[in-house]
Motif scaffolding. Structure first.
Motif, PDB file in Angstrom:
ATOM      1  N   ASP A  91      42.050   4.733   5.891  1.00 57.03           N
ATOM      2  CA  ASP A  91      41.299   3.501   5.184  1.00 57.03           C
ATOM      3  C   ASP A  91      40.280   2.446   6.119  1.00 57.03           C
ATOM      4  OD1 ASP A  91      40.220   1.683   3.415  1.00 57.03           O
ATOM      5  OD2 ASP A  91      42.310   1.788   2.270  1.00 57.03           O
ATOM      6  N   PRO A  92      38.441   3.230   5.371  1.00 61.26           N
ATOM      7  CA  PRO A  92      38.051   2.325   6.395  1.00 61.26           C
ATOM      8  C   PRO A  92      38.291   0.808   5.998  1.00 61.26           C
ATOM      9  CG  PRO A  92      36.553   3.489   4.347  1.00 61.26           C
ATOM     10  CD  PRO A  92      38.500   3.992   4.282  1.00 61.26           C
ATOM     11  N   GLU A  93      38.918   0.086   5.167  1.00 61.06           N
ATOM     12  CA  GLU A  93      38.659  -1.107   4.813  1.00 61.06           C
ATOM     13  C   GLU A  93      39.640  -1.856   6.469  1.00 61.06           C
ATOM     14  OE1 GLU A  93      36.395  -3.177   3.589  1.00 61.06           O
ATOM     15  OE2 GLU A  93      36.192  -0.694   3.267  1.00 61.06           O
ATOM     16  N   VAL A  94      40.775  -0.564   6.333  1.00 60.45           N
ATOM     17  CA  VAL A  94      41.934  -1.170   7.575  1.00 60.45           C
ATOM     18  C   VAL A  94      41.261  -0.994   8.775  1.00 60.45           C
ATOM     19  CG1 VAL A  94      44.075  -1.255   7.393  1.00 60.45           C
ATOM     20  CG2 VAL A  94      43.353  -0.894   4.739  1.00 60.45           C
ATOM     21  N   ILE A  95      41.643  -1.799   9.930  1.00 63.34           N
ATOM     22  CA  ILE A  95      41.095  -1.872  10.766  1.00 63.34           C
ATOM     23  C   ILE A  95      42.589  -1.636  11.938  1.00 63.34           C
ATOM     24  CG2 ILE A  95      39.757  -1.134  12.930  1.00 63.34           C
ATOM     25  CD1 ILE A  95      38.664  -0.151  11.014  1.00 63.34           C
ATOM     26  N   GLN A  96      43.167  -1.232  12.511  1.00 67.05           N
ATOM     27  CA  GLN A  96      44.546  -1.432  13.525  1.00 67.05           C
ATOM     28  C   GLN A  96      43.822  -2.247  14.625  1.00 67.05           C
ATOM     29  OE1 GLN A  96      46.112   2.163  15.338  1.00 67.05           O
ATOM     30  NE2 GLN A  96      44.721   2.734  16.080  1.00 67.05           N
ATOM     31  N   ASN A  97      44.672  -3.139  14.903  1.00 71.50           N
ATOM     32  CA  ASN A  97      45.016  -4.076  16.568  1.00 71.50           C
ATOM     33  C   ASN A  97      45.081  -2.456  17.699  1.00 71.50           C
ATOM     34  OD1 ASN A  97      45.501  -5.810  18.615  1.00 71.50           O
ATOM     35  ND2 ASN A  97      46.509  -6.582  17.650  1.00 71.50           N
ATOM     36  N   PRO A  98      44.158  -2.773  18.132  1.00 71.52           N
ATOM     37  CA  PRO A  98      44.172  -1.641  19.798  1.00 71.52           C
ATOM     38  C   PRO A  98      45.730  -1.736  20.391  1.00 71.52           C
ATOM     39  CG  PRO A  98      42.362  -2.937  20.097  1.00 71.52           C
ATOM     40  CD  PRO A  98      42.938  -3.585  18.254  1.00 71.52           C
ATOM     41  N   GLU A  99      46.202  -3.605  19.833  1.00 74.92           N
ATOM     42  CA  GLU A  99      47.463  -4.007  21.355  1.00 74.92           C
ATOM     43  C   GLU A  99      48.235  -3.487  20.268  1.00 74.92           C
ATOM     44  OE1 GLU A  99      47.016  -8.002  21.503  1.00 74.92           O
ATOM     45  OE2 GLU A  99      45.003  -7.537  22.684  1.00 74.92           O
ATOM     46  N   LYS A 100      48.396  -3.151  19.214  1.00 77.57           N
ATOM     47  CA  LYS A 100      49.798  -2.210  18.061  1.00 77.57           C
ATOM     48  C   LYS A 100      48.915  -1.665  17.055  1.00 77.57           C
ATOM     49  CE  LYS A 100      54.036  -4.313  15.559  1.00 77.57           C
ATOM     50  NZ  LYS A 100      54.667  -5.743  15.331  1.00 77.57           N
ATOM     51  N   PRO A 101      49.082  -0.680  17.383  1.00 82.97           N
ATOM     52  CA  PRO A 101      48.285   0.455  16.736  1.00 82.97           C
ATOM     53  C   PRO A 101      49.086   0.782  15.781  1.00 82.97           C
ATOM     54  CG  PRO A 101      49.103   1.232  18.615  1.00 82.97           C
ATOM     55  CD  PRO A 101      49.157   0.186  18.781  1.00 82.97           C
ATOM     56  N   PHE A 102      49.244   1.623  14.285  1.00 84.46           N
ATOM     57  CA  PHE A 102      49.946   1.600  13.512  1.00 84.46           C
ATOM     58  C   PHE A 102      50.698   2.679  13.737  1.00 84.46           C
ATOM     59  CE2 PHE A 102      46.468   0.747  10.957  1.00 84.46           C
ATOM     60  CZ  PHE A 102      46.669  -0.684  10.974  1.00 84.46           C
ATOM     61  N   ASP A 103      50.204   4.109  14.369  1.00 85.05           N
ATOM     62  CA  ASP A 103      51.595   4.643  15.082  1.00 85.05           C
ATOM     63  C   ASP A 103      51.466   5.276  16.710  1.00 85.05           C
ATOM     64  OD1 ASP A 103      52.997   7.296  15.316  1.00 85.05           O
ATOM     65  OD2 ASP A 103      51.773   8.268  13.252  1.00 85.05           O
ATOM     66  N   THR A 104      52.950   5.112  16.815  1.00 85.63           N
ATOM     67  CA  THR A 104      53.044   5.023  18.292  1.00 85.63           C
ATOM     68  C   THR A 104      53.123   6.395  18.939  1.00 85.63           C
ATOM     69  OG1 THR A 104      55.332   5.310  17.997  1.00 85.63           O
ATOM     70  CG2 THR A 104      53.979   3.202  18.603  1.00 85.63           C
ATOM     71  N   GLY A 105      52.692   7.746  17.983  1.00 83.49           N
ATOM     72  CA  GLY A 105      52.734   9.087  18.600  1.00 83.49           C
ATOM     73  C   GLY A 105      53.912   9.799  18.272  1.00 83.49           C
ATOM     74  N   ASN A 106      55.074   8.879  17.856  1.00 85.58           N
ATOM     75  CA  ASN A 106      56.391   9.684  17.447  1.00 85.58           C
ATOM     76  C   ASN A 106      56.943   9.901  16.522  1.00 85.58           C
ATOM     77  OD1 ASN A 106      57.664   7.931  19.046  1.00 85.58           O
ATOM     78  ND2 ASN A 106      58.696   8.242  19.838  1.00 85.58           N
ATOM     79  N   ALA A 107      56.252   8.066  16.256  1.00 84.40           N
ATOM     80  CA  ALA A 107      56.959   7.561  14.145  1.00 84.40           C
ATOM     81  C   ALA A 107      56.119   6.274  14.143  1.00 84.40           C
ATOM     82  CB  ALA A 107      58.287   6.836  15.312  1.00 84.40           C
ATOM     83  N   TYR A 108      55.807   6.157  13.107  1.00 86.29           N
ATOM     84  CA  TYR A 108      55.996   4.715  12.174  1.00 86.29           C
ATOM     85  C   TYR A 108      55.618   3.586  12.615  1.00 86.29           C
ATOM     86  CZ  TYR A 108      53.837   7.299   8.048  1.00 86.29           C
ATOM     87  OH  TYR A 108      52.948   8.759   7.521  1.00 86.29           O
ATOM     88  N   SER A 109      54.785   2.947  13.076  1.00 91.63           N
ATOM     89  CA  SER A 109      55.832   1.852  14.169  1.00 91.63           C
ATOM     90  C   SER A 109      55.737   1.347  12.671  1.00 91.63           C
ATOM     91  CB  SER A 109      53.846   1.226  14.367  1.00 91.63           C
ATOM     92  OG  SER A 109      53.495   1.486  15.591  1.00 91.63           O
ATOM     93  N   PRO A 110      56.171   0.218  12.834  1.00 96.69           N
ATOM     94  CA  PRO A 110      56.521  -1.216  11.341  1.00 96.69           C
ATOM     95  C   PRO A 110      55.621  -2.221  11.910  1.00 96.69           C
ATOM     96  CG  PRO A 110      58.955  -1.142  13.032  1.00 96.69           C
ATOM     97  CD  PRO A 110      57.911  -0.078  13.523  1.00 96.69           C
ATOM     98  N   ILE A 111      55.025  -1.920  10.917  1.00 96.36           N
ATOM     99  CA  ILE A 111      53.763  -2.840  10.545  1.00 96.36           C
ATOM    100  C   ILE A 111      54.391  -4.531   9.756  1.00 96.36           C
ATOM    101  CG2 ILE A 111      51.943  -3.177   8.828  1.00 96.36           C
ATOM    102  CD1 ILE A 111      52.117  -0.614  10.784  1.00 96.36           C
ATOM    103  N   ASP A 112      53.399  -5.396  10.281  1.00103.55           N
ATOM    104  CA  ASP A 112      53.269  -6.610  10.468  1.00103.55           C
ATOM    105  C   ASP A 112      51.856  -6.981  10.667  1.00103.55           C
ATOM    106  OD1 ASP A 112      53.290  -6.991  12.935  1.00103.55           O
ATOM    107  OD2 ASP A 112      55.423  -7.154  13.278  1.00103.55           O
TER     108      ASP A 112
END
Length: 789
Positions: free
Chosen positions: A536-557
């Motif tokens: 979603d172009p309106e939703v940008i991840q924090n580079p210090e805690k990305p949405f996806d770690t490469g092998n799993a969905y990261s829990p989002i907070d």
């Protein structure tokens, strides 16, 4: 559930009405079982064309009402309606019963394919945008015929958007079964119903139905109808107008394919028409090199062809229907892994069509041999009777599949196989059931009388019987395995989101989780979800805690989002589990459910709040022996510390993290004396119970945010609240118990499976704010400092 069947019945009735009117208008006075597909194609065409017009869903709904009104006026008398009802109703009922197997076995209504292929969640969000303008907008040029139709059906009181969409998926299966009757009139009623149902749900057809797909099944329906329309096309009448009306049904099928599958959907009917034209002497003579060259050199024809090609190319690249860029982006995808072409033959004994190695299908050699023999002998049977259209159509599909091997990825190759599957089933099943027991074939206007003796020529009756029994049994068993284990999403935690609608109606809201169905649960709000596959172009991840770690969905907070993203939304929804980062300053809690918290932004989001490299955790331990952390903690600043957690790792479950209904698994956490709040990652199609000494916590069946295991082998998902426990100090043995299977699940051999992630206990104490120098040995949730991690 009733809304789903009402949606399916409405769509089928509309398709039959419009199809009858179109064929009547084109000069076909008698009833034809091509009408379901032709009518559905017309409905999708109107819905898809108007969905991108101003007004979107409203315009599409009004257009469909006008189409139905015109069809009702044109249908002045019920052409052979009694006979059609007598032949079609048993087939429709049989198809509905078979397509209801997933709901019956799971014991609930829900969205199909949840956790296996979550695309339906995105399509629901797009359909909601069409009718309300809220949520993510559809991708530019994407075919919106099915979405516009779902919106129109959802305008009927009592039918929700989700019910309308699932009903449309069911309706496509029913319409496919009815369309197959165009080639099955010569069979007795029981065999006719069996054959039509198998054509509607061949193994790959059942597999795509089970994952909530609709574009591929609709395309397969139109390809099947196009081939059957060529079985007895008749002679084109004289006059330009009459000729146009004569080809109108074919053009309608082409339009339906376009608005269901985009421009790529035209490849199948065009390829079929090109191969079939070689069987017509007049066309063969016209296509001879010298004659063809003379025709092409005529100025009018040359200019017409150039204009047609130019307009087609332009429409596929730009404009409201230009989806070439999106199609090319996904065409080379290898998301699902290899799919064997043998699966298109209908016999493949496994519930997962993506697997053919260890853990996949069994007896694949025997299954492939049965399917191949049935299709090859069936093709010879059709060709011996000079009913060439259906074998030619399968040959065209085969050619397109071979082309896809060189120019597309496994994702598109699997689609090509699925589109061919109903044709392959029809080619095999009609001869087998015709010859079984040397049944005498009745005559019909389309099919000449074939004696029992001539029908069995070339293969002893016992051979037909053995092959028919083996193929039919194998095909039924294969499709049953798929439908039995089809994932049907439970209400899960997401159902609680509707409690926030009175606050969020019409408001932008950020959902902190990677669940594609969250936007549907929040219908009425302008919901934005951090999806990895569809950013979603309106939703940008924090580079210090990305949405996806490469092998799993990261829990989002909260810590997963950039400050600019948090500034963009007045509301944020987070999970209520204890193992979640605390809210930044400038947010206050305004509503709660057992699983979620709703936050309202009351001030600016802090721009200097940082996290350590937490990965998939809510906090990170501070080991000051590490040089980089020693430098950080010696810098000015402050940190928020979690109470020290007790973490039960995913591999710590004994005997394992996966359990079927009725099973249990355990692990031990060492908890100092005191009250502890439990958080658990899990996906489960059935209810679970977490137990310990003097502790019992029910856990609802939930697949919220489950990622397909073929994409990620570590899809652990969000943390969910799992109760509170008081420890006397020392080791505590936790056990997760799966609900017992229902009688139908036990009888059918249901193979559903729950998956557990980490179990984390957090002391029921508040966070502590300390200077950075005092953070050593603790767990940092967030910190404020000019120093970088």
């Amino acid at each position: 559930m009733i809304g789903t069947y009402a949606s399916a019945a409405t769509i089928c009735a509309a398709a039959l009405l419009v199809g009858r009117a179109l064929l009547s208008f084109s000069g076909r006075a008698g009833w034809s079982w091509l009408e379901p597909a032709i009518g559905f194609a017309a409905v999708l065409t109107v819905a898809g064309a108007l969905a991108r017009a101003p007004g979107h869903a409203t315009t599409a709904t009004l257009g469909l009402i006008a189409l139905l009104a015109a069809a009702f006026v044109a249908w002045r008398r019920p052409y052979e309606a009694a006979g059609a009802l007598r032949h079609g109703l048993p087939v429709a009922i049989a198809a509905v019963v078979v397509l209801s197997i997933p709901f019956a076995v799971s014991g609930r209504w829900g969205f199909l394919g949840v956790g296996f292929n979550n695309d339906l969640g995105l399509h629901l969000a797009w359909a909601e945008w069409l009718r309300s303008g809220l949520g993510p907008a559809p991708e530019a040029g994407y075919p919106l015929g099915p979405h516009g139709l779902a919106d129109a059906v959802a305008a009927i009181p009592g039918i929700g958007l989700g019910q309308a969409f699932v009903g449309e998926i069911v309706a496509i299966g029913v319409l496919t079964a009815l369309t197959a009757l165009a080639a099955l009139r010569d069979l007795a009623a029981p065999r006719r119903a069996l054959a039509a149902t198998l054509v509607a749900v061949p193994y790959l057809g059942a597999s795509y139905f089970a994952q909530g797909a609709f574009k591929e099944t609709a395309e397969a329906l139109f390809v099947l109808a196009f081939a059957l329309a060529l079985l007895a096309p008749g002679q084109p009448p004289d006059g330009a107008r009459r000729r146009f009306l004569f080809v109108l049904p074919y053009l309608t099928l082409l339009a339906g394919a376009f608005f269901a599958y985009s421009f790529a959907g035209l490849a199948w009917p065009v390829a079929i028409a090109a191969l079939w034209s070689l069987t017509v002497p007049e066309l063969r003579r016209a296509l001879a090199p010298r004659a063809l060259l003379r025709s092409l050199l005529r100025p009018a024809i040359l200019l017409g062809l150039l204009a047609l090609v130019g307009v087609a190319a332009l429409l596929t690249l730009v404009g409201p229907f230009g989806f070439a860029h999106g199609f090319n982006r996904v065409a080379g995808s290898n998301t699902y892994g290899s799919v064997s072409p043998v699966e298109a033959l209908g016999v493949w004994p496994t519930s997962n069509y993506r697997l053919e190695a260890a853990g996949g299908a069994h007896l694949t050699g025997l299954a492939g041999a049965i399917g191949a023999l049935a299709v090859l002998l069936g093709a010879a049977w059709w060709m011996r009777r000079r009913q060439l259209a259906v074998p030619i159509a399968l040959a065209a599909c085969t050619a397109l599949y071979l082309v896809s091997l060189a120019f597309s990825g496994e994702y598109s190759q699997a689609k090509a196989l699925m589109i061919a599957a109903p044709l392959a089933m029809l080619i095999a099943i009609r001869p087998l059931l015709s010859e079984l027991g040397r049944q005498r074939v009745r005559t019909s206007p389309r099919y000449p009388r074939i004696s029992a003796k001539s029908a069995s020529r070339g293969l002893a009756p016992i051979g037909w019987t053995i092959l028919a029994l083996a193929f039919v049994a194998g095909a039924i068993y294969s499709s049953f395995l798929v439908l039995r284990d089809a994932p049907v999403g439970p209400a899960g935690h997401g159902a609680e989101l509707r409690a926030f609608i009175p606050v969020l109606r019409g408001e932008p809201v950020l959902y902190a989780g990677q669940d594609r169905y969250a936007a549907h649960e929040l219908l009425g709000a302008d919901t934005h979800v951090p999806l990895v596959e569809f950013p979603d172009p309106e939703v940008i991840q924090n580079p210090e805690k990305p949405f996806d770690t490469g092998n799993a969905y990261s829990p989002i907070d909260f810590d997963s989002f950039s400050p600019a993203t948090l500034e963009r939304f007045p509301y944020v929804i987070t999970g209520r589990a204890a193992w979640n980062s605390e809210a930044p300053s400038g947010f206050r809690r305004v509503a709660t459910t057992p699983s979620y918290l709703l936050w309202e932004r009351t001030g600016p989001a802090p721009s200097d709040r940082h996290v350590l490299l937490e990965g998939t955790e809510a906090a990170a331990p501070v080991d000051c022996a590490a040089p980089e952390l020693r430098i950080l903690t010696s810098s000015p600043g402050r940190a928020s510390l979690f109470p020290t957690p007790a973490i039960g790792p995913k591999p710590g479950w004994d005997p394992g993290e996966a359990l079927e209904s009725g099973e249990r698994t355990s692990q031990t956490l060492t908890l100092p004396a005191g009250r502890w709040r439990l958080s658990l990652q899990y996906f489960s199609p059935f209810d679970l119970t977490l137990t310990a000494p003097r502790f019992r916590q029910p856990l609802v069946a939930a697949l919220d945010g489950k990622r397909p295991s073929t994409i990620s082998l570590a899809s652990d998902g969000q943390f969910w609240p799992a109760g509170e426990i008081v420890s006397d100090g020392g080791p505590v043995r936790f056990t997760v118990v799966a609900a017992e299977p229902s009688a139908l699940q036990r009888l059918s051999g249901y193979d559903g499976e729950a998956q557990l992630g980490r179990l984390i206990a957090v002391a029921a104490q508040p966070h502590r704010i300390v200077p950075l120098r005092g953070a050593c040995g603790g767990w940092i949730d967030w910190y404020e400092s000019e120093a970088a991690p």
